[in-house]
Structures are given as C-alpha cells and as structure tokens.
Design an enzyme around this catalytic site. Structure first.
Site, PDB file in Angstrom:
ATOM      1  N   ARG A   1       0.836  -1.208   0.000  1.00 47.93           N
ATOM      2  CA  ARG A   1       0.000   0.000   0.000  1.00 47.93           C
ATOM      3  C   ARG A   1       0.862   1.246   0.000  1.00 47.93           C
ATOM      4  O   ARG A   1       0.494   2.292  -0.494  1.00 47.93           O
ATOM      5  CB  ARG A   1      -0.864   0.027   1.259  1.00 47.93           C
TER       6      ARG A   1
ATOM      7  N   LYS B   1      -2.585 -19.521   6.817  1.00 48.70           N
ATOM      8  CA  LYS B   1      -3.503 -19.743   7.921  1.00 48.70           C
ATOM      9  C   LYS B   1      -3.555 -18.485   8.794  1.00 48.70           C
ATOM     10  O   LYS B   1      -2.605 -17.706   8.724  1.00 48.70           O
ATOM     11  CB  LYS B   1      -3.076 -20.958   8.745  1.00 48.70           C
TER      12      LYS B   1
ATOM     13  N   HIS C   1       2.565 -24.483   7.139  1.00 48.00           N
ATOM     14  CA  HIS C   1       4.007 -24.685   6.915  1.00 48.00           C
ATOM     15  C   HIS C   1       4.572 -25.825   7.773  1.00 48.00           C
ATOM     16  O   HIS C   1       5.643 -26.327   7.494  1.00 48.00           O
ATOM     17  CB  HIS C   1       4.788 -23.377   7.098  1.00 48.00           C
TER      18      HIS C   1
ATOM     19  N   LYS D   1       7.650 -29.167   7.033  1.00 55.72           N
ATOM     20  CA  LYS D   1       8.869 -29.411   7.819  1.00 55.72           C
ATOM     21  C   LYS D   1       9.334 -30.840   7.520  1.00 55.72           C
ATOM     22  O   LYS D   1       8.528 -31.768   7.496  1.00 55.72           O
ATOM     23  CB  LYS D   1       8.599 -29.230   9.314  1.00 55.72           C
TER      24      LYS D   1
ATOM     25  N   GLU E   1       6.495 -23.097  22.558  1.00 57.03           N
ATOM     26  CA  GLU E   1       7.365 -22.022  22.078  1.00 57.03           C
ATOM     27  C   GLU E   1       7.880 -21.220  23.256  1.00 57.03           C
ATOM     28  O   GLU E   1       7.170 -21.025  24.242  1.00 57.03           O
ATOM     29  CB  GLU E   1       6.580 -21.091  21.153  1.00 57.03           C
TER      30      GLU E   1
ATOM     31  N   ASP F   1      -4.597 -20.876  16.389  1.00 54.86           N
ATOM     32  CA  ASP F   1      -3.292 -20.634  15.766  1.00 54.86           C
ATOM     33  C   ASP F   1      -2.531 -21.936  15.528  1.00 54.86           C
ATOM     34  O   ASP F   1      -1.842 -22.088  14.524  1.00 54.86           O
ATOM     35  CB  ASP F   1      -2.470 -19.699  16.668  1.00 54.86           C
TER      36      ASP F   1
ATOM     37  N   HIS G   1      -1.874 -26.692  12.549  1.00 58.13           N
ATOM     38  CA  HIS G   1      -0.655 -27.518  12.558  1.00 58.13           C
ATOM     39  C   HIS G   1      -0.846 -28.860  13.267  1.00 58.13           C
ATOM     40  O   HIS G   1      -0.471 -29.904  12.752  1.00 58.13           O
ATOM     41  CB  HIS G   1       0.482 -26.776  13.279  1.00 58.13           C
TER      42      HIS G   1
ATOM     43  N   LYS H   1       2.674 -20.501  24.186  1.00 54.17           N
ATOM     44  CA  LYS H   1       3.726 -19.511  23.966  1.00 54.17           C
ATOM     45  C   LYS H   1       4.310 -19.076  25.305  1.00 54.17           C
ATOM     46  O   LYS H   1       3.690 -19.237  26.343  1.00 54.17           O
ATOM     47  CB  LYS H   1       3.144 -18.287  23.248  1.00 54.17           C
TER      48      LYS H   1
HETATM   49  C1  BG6 Z   1       2.766 -19.833  12.953  1.00 51.93           C
HETATM   50  C2  BG6 Z   1       2.040 -19.250  14.116  1.00 51.93           C
HETATM   51  O1  BG6 Z   1       1.908 -20.604  12.161  1.00 51.93           O
HETATM   52  O2  BG6 Z   1       3.839 -20.671  13.417  1.00 51.93           O
HETATM   53  C3  BG6 Z   1       2.971 -18.505  15.048  1.00 51.93           C
HETATM   54  O3  BG6 Z   1       1.036 -18.374  13.635  1.00 51.93           O
HETATM   55  C4  BG6 Z   1       4.137 -19.390  15.449  1.00 51.93           C
HETATM   56  O4  BG6 Z   1       2.261 -18.065  16.198  1.00 51.93           O
HETATM   57  C5  BG6 Z   1       4.797 -19.987  14.222  1.00 51.93           C
HETATM   58  O5  BG6 Z   1       5.074 -18.633  16.218  1.00 51.93           O
HETATM   59  C6  BG6 Z   1       5.861 -20.988  14.609  1.00 51.93           C
HETATM   60  O6  BG6 Z   1       6.478 -21.503  13.457  1.00 51.93           O
HETATM   61  P1  BG6 Z   1       7.893 -22.205  13.571  1.00 51.93           P
HETATM   62  O7  BG6 Z   1       8.115 -22.769  12.209  1.00 51.93           O
HETATM   63  O8  BG6 Z   1       8.874 -21.147  13.953  1.00 51.93           O
HETATM   64  O9  BG6 Z   1       7.767 -23.249  14.631  1.00 51.93           O
END
Ligand code: BG6
Length: 468
Positions: free
Chosen positions: A54, A162, A192, A196, A230, A249, A254, A343
């Site tokens: 933007r 997502k 994603h 992995k 995390e 999330d 995942h 987290k």
């Molecule tokens: C994302 C989440 O999909 O994955 C984040 O929205 C998260 O909250 C992240 O921190 C973690 O990804 P990775 O690959 O670093 O474990």
C-alpha cells in the site's frame, strides 16, 4: 537455464506475486526463503518476484529492511544471489480494495510475460491479515487475474496462509468465495508445519518400516501426545494474535494436520491424492470435543503480561491450549490424543510422543518420539540390561538424528518447500478444504464454550511450563 530441484523436477518460470511484501511474514520467512532458493539455483532465472504494497517502499527500501542472510547453514552471505534477487524483484503500489489497481497489476503481469516472451505460472501469495482475504480474492477473480496468460486457469495459483477462517462458518464462507474464481487445483492452503522435513518423515517412518506399522493401533498404543511449545511470546503481533489464540493458531491447523499423518491408514499409493484422502478419512473420524465435556477435556492459559502487550486489560485470548480428542475407529478406539500448544514457555519443543502399552511381562514403557524441532529426529525408549553381574535394567534411547545421521547437511526450510511445491503445483503438503473443515468441526464446541465463559483461564509466568 532450467533448474531442477532435488528430485530432478524442472521448475518453470513463475511470477510470484506477494500481497503484503512489507509485512512480518514476508520479511521473516518468505523473502529469506526466496533468497535461499535463488542462491541454490532452484528458481528459474526468468522468475520474477512482484511485491504488492500500500505504501511507497521501493525495491531498495525493501532490501534495506529485510535480513536475507538469516538461517544460513554456512552463515555466509552470497552477494551475487542478493543482487540476482534484487534484479528480479519489482514493487507495485496498490490499494487492495481498489478494482483499478487490479487492472493495473494484470497489465503489468501481462507486460512482463510479453517482454520475456514466456508464459509463466502466476502465484498470488496472500501474506496479509486474514480479515483482508475475501476482498482480495473477490477482486482477483472479478478483474480476471485468476487466469494465466494463455487463459488456462491452472496457470494462476492462490496461496492462502492460515488461519483459514476463524471458525467453521467463516472457513466455509471463505471456501465458497474462493470457489467462485479458483478451482480447487489452483488453491494452496498453507500449513508450513506440513512442509517441515520431520513431519514428512512421519509417513516414511510409518510406512517404510513395517515393524512399527504392525504395532500402530489401540492394541499396542495407549496414548499419543502432539505438543508445540514455544519460548517466544507473540512478538508484537497483537493484531494478528488477539482474535486467534493458541487453539486456532496451532491446534486447529498444525497439530490436527500432524495428527492426520500420525493416525491415518496407509494409502495404497503415496501420492498427493491418496495421502489427502487417507488423512481426510481419519480427520472425519476424530470426534468433536463434546460440548458438555469441554471443561474436563481442555486446559487454557494466558501468560502474565500478555494483556499489557495487546493493550486489552480484559483479553481472554489463550496463549496456551490443550485438548484431548478421541478417534472413532476400530483402530484407535479409546486412545486419548492430547494436543497441546503454548507460547512464552520454558522451552521450544515440538514433538509427537507415542506411548506403547505396558505389558504384564514387560519391564518398562516403550515410548517413540518424533522430534519435529529442534534437534530433529526420532527416538525410541528401550529397556536394556546394565552391564555387570546383576540383572539391573535401564531405559536407553535409540536415536536417529538429522544432524548426526545426515552429516549435518542442511535441508530446505518449511517456507522454501512451500514455495517450491507451489511453483511446481504439488498439493501434497497443503491442506484441502475438507481437511480444514474437519479440523474446525473438531474444535468448534471448544471455541463456543470458551467464548461464553472465561473463569477457567489460568495465568502463568512467562518462561514457566504453563498452566497446570
Ligand atoms: C505460525 C504461528 O503458524 O507458526 C505462530 O502463527 C508461530 O504463532 C509460528 O510462532 C511458529 O512456526 P515455527 O516454524 O517457527 O515453529
């Protein structure tokens, strides 16, 4: 040059259009991944990165802001790759709600192809807040960006990050909106974690080692835990995280995808179609958490300091969530599957823990752990006799480790894999619309229950093991 990837597959030239190129995801993951793909010679040298913004950020401004040499296995930056990437990037200023800007973008893409004399796959990567998806998807379709230059729809692809919706209703509405302009084959719903290496290895481990597949049922397995812990908090992403929480999330996406790989039946062929249908079959068998049992089957918490970070003194968004589900099939009846994510915890660890049943004549519990990250690998607890005259037993670990067994050879990171697969049109590691809907169905009663009351939200110290 027509580069080939590690599987000997040719990657065709592509126009990679990134909506939200100056945003957090693009800067942290997409641009460094594209840099690595260029450095490794994987992207066709006619591939062009088109950044939509933007603001007025220039190509130089973009490259000044982003650290492209992060995650370098050898920690060496490659100036030639950086230059090649800069030369192949263009920025386009656009208002995402203005149809005229989509007409202008279409013209620019057509002109690029004309200058190069080649038809390219067009990838539209939505790296924007999910609240903006519907309008962008609608305008892409309405202004004719859903077709390729030869007017074959299959040559334009939509990559959606997502969260895919915020609940079952909004996810279905998004599916319907996309279906108006894009065929299912054109849509790549990104998760994603599926990209992995260690997650992909779950299938190889299970289906290429028959000794485990024979034990893979309620007869020998007593429980499964899939956890993603995390150390980091929300890292300033208040607007993204506050409407989500850990259940949406991580667990809805995942962790339920990983559950699919861990518990699905063996597909007759290990290709995209058969893998998806086996995964979908087991996701359909996962029972939704019964509305009356949410209290006993779930746990939620919020780390102290979160409310201040998101500037909402009454936020009930959970930064920690755990739920237990059961799979309604003869194979898995009665086996609790616990899904847990949080987290600001004491460690960063994502793993799947499969616990085998104790046998009356056995001397200990066998546990198999898929270490998704860090220290990627697979380990199995075995009871062994300690050397010596006494019959003393000890649990030892049989360990496969990527670092040790693959000579520390770097592997593509998840976003590199996502991009390569989208360029070559391979859907194996992307979620289908049915999988997304099954996952929402499983967590929907929890979402509804949690939205209506908050007294069980527990507060935990950052850096701790989370709520008990
Ligand atoms: C994302 C989440 O999909 O994955 C984040 O929205 C998260 O909250 C992240 O921190 C973690 O990804 P990775 O690959 O670093 O474990």
């Amino acid at each position: 040059m027509s580069p080939t990837d590690g599987n000997g597959i040719r990657l065709d030239p592509a126009l990679i259009v990134i909506f939200g190129i100056t945003g957090d995801l693009a800067q942290r993951y997409l641009l460094p991944s594209l840099y690595h793909l260029i450095k490794d010679g994987l992207l066709h040298d006619q591939t062009e990165i088109v950044g939509i913004t933007r603001g007025t950020t220039s190509v130089q401004g973009l490259f000044d802001k982003v650290e492209l040499c992060v995650n370098e296995a050898d920690e060496v930056c490659d100036p030639a790759a950086l230059k090649a990437m800069r030369d192949r990037t263009m920025m386009v200023q656009a208002d995402l709600n203005n149809p005229d800007d989509y007409d202008a973008l279409l013209k620019q893409l057509n002109d690029l192809e004309e200058q190069r004399g080649v038809c390219m796959n067009r990838l539209y990567y939505l790296s924007i807040p999910p609240q903006a998806y519907t309008s962008v998807i609608h305008l892409l379709g309405e202004r004719g960006l859903n077709s390729g230059c030869q007017h074959h729809k299959a040559t334009s692809r939509l990559l959606v990050e997502k969260p895919f919706g915020f609940d079952a209703g909004s996810a279905q509405a998004l599916i319907d909106e996309i279906a108006k302009s894009f065929d299912e084959e054109q849509v790549f719903r990104i998760d994603h974690y599926m990209a992995k290496e260690t997650v992909q290895n779950i299938l190889t481990f299970r289906f290429s080692n028959p000794i485990f597949e024979a034990l893979w049922s309620e007869k020998y397995i007593s429980s499964i835990e899939i956890s993603a812990k995390e150390k980091i908090g929300i890292e300033g992403r208040a607007a993204f995280y506050e409407p989500l929480g850990a259940l949406r999330d991580f667990i809805q996406s995942h962790l339920l995808q990983i559950l699919g790989f861990i518990t699905m039946d063996q597909p007759s062929v290990l290709d995209s179609k058969h893998i998806h249908s086996a995964k979908q079959a087991v996701l359909e068998q996962v029972e939704a958490v019964p509305a009356g049992q949410v209290g006993e089957r779930t746990l939620r918490g919020q780390y102290k300091g979160y409310r201040k970070e998101v500037d909402n003194a009454e936020s009930t968004t959970e930064t920690y969530a755990a739920i237990t589900v059961f799979i309604n099939s003869a194979r898995w009846r009665g086996v609790p599957v616990r899904l847990l994510s949080g987290k600001a915890l004491d460690e960063r660890k994502t793993e799947v823990c499969v616990t085998f049943r104790d046998e009356p004549h056995g001397d200990g519990t066998n546990q198999l752990r898929f270490r998704i990250q860090p220290n990627e690998g697979i380990e199995l607890d075995l009871v062994t006799k300690k050397p010596g005259y006494a019959h003393e037993l000890q649990t030892t670990i049989m360990d496969f480790s990527y670092q040790k067994d693959f000579d520390n050879h770097g592997h593509p990171n998840a976003y590199e894999r996502v991009l390569v697969d989208a360029v070559r049109g391979d859907h194996t590691l992307f979620a289908t619309s049915q999988e997304v809907m099954s996952s929402w169905r499983i967590v929907q009663p929890v979402l509804e229950d949690w939205a209506n009351r908050s007294e069980d939200l527990r507060f935990y110290d950052p850096g701790s093991i989370g709520p008990r």
